[in-house]
Scaffold this active site. Structure first.
Site, PDB file in Angstrom:
ATOM      1  N   GLN A   1       0.840  -1.200   0.000  1.00 41.44           N
ATOM      2  CA  GLN A   1       0.000   0.000   0.000  1.00 41.44           C
ATOM      3  C   GLN A   1       0.873   1.248   0.000  1.00 41.44           C
ATOM      4  OE1 GLN A   1      -3.200   0.033   2.819  1.00 41.44           O
ATOM      5  NE2 GLN A   1      -3.935   1.990   2.116  1.00 41.44           N
ATOM      6  N   PHE A   2       1.149   1.760  -1.205  1.00 43.11           N
ATOM      7  CA  PHE A   2       1.998   2.947  -1.331  1.00 43.11           C
ATOM      8  C   PHE A   2       1.361   4.169  -0.682  1.00 43.11           C
ATOM      9  CE2 PHE A   2      -0.779   3.545  -4.943  1.00 43.11           C
ATOM     10  CZ  PHE A   2      -0.886   4.926  -5.075  1.00 43.11           C
ATOM     11  N   THR A   3       0.054   4.175  -0.505  1.00 41.78           N
ATOM     12  CA  THR A   3      -0.632   5.344   0.052  1.00 41.78           C
ATOM     13  C   THR A   3      -0.270   5.606   1.507  1.00 41.78           C
ATOM     14  OG1 THR A   3      -2.607   4.077   0.631  1.00 41.78           O
ATOM     15  CG2 THR A   3      -2.557   5.095  -1.556  1.00 41.78           C
TER      16      THR A   3
END
Length: 143
Positions: free
Chosen positions: A76-78
């Site tokens: 999850q890059f967010t």
């Protein structure tokens, strides 16, 4: 590297309507959302995996290592969103896919090396994640 970990009684991740990873523990398990930044390396992944595996957030202050709890790892890059300015998040702190993908894989492999039963999502895919948060317990880990 950042991990948002949730204690769960079940969790699954699907891509295009097909379940690609799921845990349905008899007791408790962990869902780990993993974000990678530019300065992370394989050692960071290994140390964070050890921290998660031994983190005492399960019932009776036990760890996944204590009770052999399964872990679902989802990239999850967010987790590296910067919302300091304006209304649109910046993703500049997130490592690009070519850097992040092998480190998320290294994190999952390090957990397996410690004895964890690990399922994963699909890096870079549009994933749908279902979970039942137990507690609720949600903890943010970072090195």
């Amino acid at each position: 590297m950042r991990v948002l970990v949730q204690r769960v009684s079940s969790a699954a991740v699907s891509v295009d309507g097909r379940v690609v990873g799921a845990i349905r523990p008899d007791g408790q398990g962990l869902l780990a959302f993993v974000g990678v930044t530019h300065t992370d390396d394989a050692d960071t992944a290994r140390r964070l995996a050890e921290k998660l595996w031994n983190l005492r957030i399960l019932a009776d202050e036990r760890s996944a290592a204590d009770v052999d709890a399964p872990i679902l790892v989802v990239s999850q890059f967010t987790l590296y969103a910067d919302t300091a300015k304006g209304r649109r998040p910046s993703w500049n702190a997130a490592a690009p896919g070519g850097v992040a993908e092998p480190l998320v894989a290294a994190f999952a492999e390090a957990l397996r090396g410690l004895g964890a039963h690990v399922q994963t999502g699909v890096f870079g895919a549009n994933m749908q994640v279902e979970l039942v948060n137990d507690g609720p317990v949600t903890v943010f880990l970072e090195l």
